[in-house]
Design an enzyme around this catalytic site. Structure first.
Site, mmCIF file in Angstrom:
data_model
loop_
_atom_site.group_PDB
_atom_site.id
_atom_site.type_symbol
_atom_site.label_atom_id
_atom_site.label_comp_id
_atom_site.label_asym_id
_atom_site.label_seq_id
_atom_site.Cartn_x
_atom_site.Cartn_y
_atom_site.Cartn_z
ATOM 1 N N ARG A 19 0.850 -1.192 0.000
ATOM 2 C CA ARG A 19 0.000 0.000 0.000
ATOM 3 C C ARG A 19 0.884 1.240 0.000
ATOM 4 N NH1 ARG A 19 -4.859 1.370 4.265
ATOM 5 N NH2 ARG A 19 -3.204 1.093 5.820
ATOM 6 N N ASP A 30 -3.735 3.243 13.815
ATOM 7 C CA ASP A 30 -2.902 3.880 12.807
ATOM 8 C C ASP A 30 -3.430 5.286 12.548
ATOM 9 O OD1 ASP A 30 -5.103 3.623 11.134
ATOM 10 O OD2 ASP A 30 -4.228 2.046 9.893
#
Length: 548
Positions: free
Chosen positions: A169, A458
């Site tokens: 990603r 996150d």
């Protein structure tokens, strides 16, 4: 690495601090490849970022959103994406995490089918993290990666056939890489992450394919807001494959539907990427953040209750996941569920049992709802998630034959935020402050995936925390349990109380004052920053954080 090492490529300048073995990643040919991406596509990227702002203004003016009339023909037509390669046919359990050395080994060994190797929300983009993350992936493919923990226990990779498939990603379109400029302009973090990985590993992965079918240049695409942004990625993929002589269609990408605008363009996004598409993913926290961000001026009916109370069973979230499954399976793509962020405790049986029960319920709901796989944040959760999907899939690799819900999902259902159960409480407000400031402090020290209160958090976590506070203040929310109206002064008081506790608990080297100041800026400012990471970049550890 010298500060001007990139000068060996005309127009390219690397200004990052020294990183061990950086010369293996930042080769002249690799930098030239990244510079080529920048020169070919950065103008269009910036146009699309401006289009985001214009669309946001239109949503603010109208207070609503709908499916695009100009793309109705794409939604109505019958077409399918390219068949999945062998490595991405069975994706019943995927594990996520940053690309530091320890996580790389543990994620590959986890027993999950896929590892989302994350340069985005789980990585604070210090130059050390960006470059060392690329090195760790190369070392993993070359089977020369291992590590020894603080107890002296050594970890090494399992045999190739037992390793997870790597899906990288890169950063979203909005983030620049401040340590690499081309022709005097910063290069998009997306071009850096994608470009370096593809340049160094595409041929390596294809060469391994005969012996290891779990190989290929595969990607997750974050923060996409429209099919035009997906079209740009498709053009980048075509350019990159042509430039390196890689067969067209080798790249496969799964798009995170983690913005409310993208939820209205799922068909169109798959259509733009159809030769390179692998599926769509339901990203919970960023999706909630996107709703707050886009409808922050639209009134109290878009106010979200406590973040931990907004589950995937809320009417608007259930509509979003039904549409995702239905769209993917109609188009021959995989539908991947959301994150189980719980961290099992190996010392507290009660905490562990509660976490596993919540994960099991979540994954059973996804499997029963037609998803083909789902995410976990910790290796100990892989067996639980796998059991849930095994019970539905059996020996089948996916359930694309399941068409999903029969009824159409309407715009009204996708925007029915007011139908969510739960309320705004003092505990929810305090939790948003506690989680937000703790995460930001770790991020400023170069750590992007942080265990907080038995959850793996996150950047998306910090975004929903600070945006929810902003929303409550600007909508004059009254807390259900105390009757108090949420104010900036109240949040500052909670922040000061939390800082006093943290200074007592934490050791040296922490950045609590910087974190608190940034949290106050992005949660309490009159203007709403589009992403907290944009002002945070200026504060990111000047020594560039920890070594990976």
């Amino acid at each position: 690495m010298a500060a001007d090492q990139g000068a060996t490529v005309p127009g390219a300048v690397v200004s990052g601090p020294p990183v061990e073995r950086a010369d293996e990643v930042l080769t002249p040919r690799a930098l030239a490849f990244v510079a080529g991406l920048h020169r070919a596509f950065d103008g269009r990227r910036r146009e699309l970022l401006a289009a985001r702002a214009a669309r946001r203004a239109e949503i603010a003016r109208t207070g609503t959103l709908d499916f695009r009339p100009e793309t109705a023909a794409v939604r109505a037509a019958e077409w399918r994406v390219a068949p999945a390669p062998p490595a991405l046919t069975d994706r019943r359990v995927e594990i996520t995490g940053p690309t530091d050395r320890r996580t790389t080994v543990n994620a590959l060994n986890s027993g999950a089918r896929v590892w989302l190797a994350d340069f985005e929300d789980a990585t604070a983009p210090t130059w050390a993290n960006v470059v060392s993350g690329q090195l760790n992936l190369i070392d993993a493919f070359e089977r020369r990666i291992d590590f020894t923990d603080a107890r002296g226990k050594a970890y090494a990779l399992k045999p190739a056939g037992e390793l997870a498939t790597v899906v990288v990603r890169p950063r979203g379109w909005h983030l620049d890489e401040r340590h690499l400029t081309v022709d005097g302009e910063p290069v998009a973090g997306a071009f850096v992450d994608f470009g370096l990985y593809f340049f160094h590993n595409a041929a390596r992965l294809l060469a391994r394919g005969a012996q290891d079918p779990n190989s290929g240049p595969y990607f997750y695409l974050p923060k996409t807001e429209s099919h035009l942004e997906a079209r740009l990625w498709n053009e980048v993929f075509t350019h990159a494959q042509t430039a390196l002589g890689v067969p067209h269609g080798t790249i496969r990408a799964t798009v995170l539907i983690e913005t409310v605008t993208a939820a209205f363009e799922m068909d169109e996004i798959l259509y733009e990427l159809r030769e390179h598409a692998a599926g769509l993913n339901a990203g919970r926290w960023d999706y909630l953040f996107s709703i707050v961000k886009n409808f922050r001026d639209a009134g109290a009916h878009f106010v979200l209750p406590d973040r931990n109370g907004v589950t995937m069973t809320a009417p608007f979230m259930a509509a979003y996941t039904r549409l995702l499954v239905r769209t993917c399976h109609r188009r021959g793509a995989h539908a991947i569920g959301g994150m189980a962020a719980f961290i099992p405790s190996r010392t507290d049986p009660e905490v562990n049992a509660a976490a596993l029960a919540k994960v099991r319920a979540d994954k059973e709901r996804e499997a029963d709802g037609g998803f083909d796989g789902s995410w976990v944040a910790h290796p100990d959760l892989v067996p639980v998630a796998r059991e849930c999907f095994d019970a539905v899939l059996g020996e089948r690799p996916h359930q694309q034959e399941n068409p999903g819900a029969a009824d159409d999902v309407t715009a009204e259902q996708l925007l029915n935020v007011a139908g969510a159960e739960g309320s705004c409480t003092s505990a929810g407000l305090r939790n948003a402050v506690r989680v937000g400031v703790r995460y930001i402090e770790a991020w400023l020290r170069g750590i992007g995936a942080v265990a907080i209160f038995h959850l793996m958090e996150d950047a998306a976590t910090a975004e929903i925390s600070r945006s929810q506070i902003w929303q409550w203040i600007h909508n004059e929310v009254v807390l259900a349990d105390t009757g108090e109206q949420v104010t900036a002064e109240q949040v500052r008081r909670l922040l000061a109380e939390e800082l006093a506790v943290l200074r007592e608990e934490a050791g040296a080297g922490r950045r609590w004052d910087d974190a608190a100041a940034l949290f106050e800026q992005v949660a309490l400012g009159e203007e709403f920053p589009e992403f907290l990471t944009l002002p945070a970049l200026a504060l990111l550890d000047p020594g560039d954080g920890r070594k990976s």
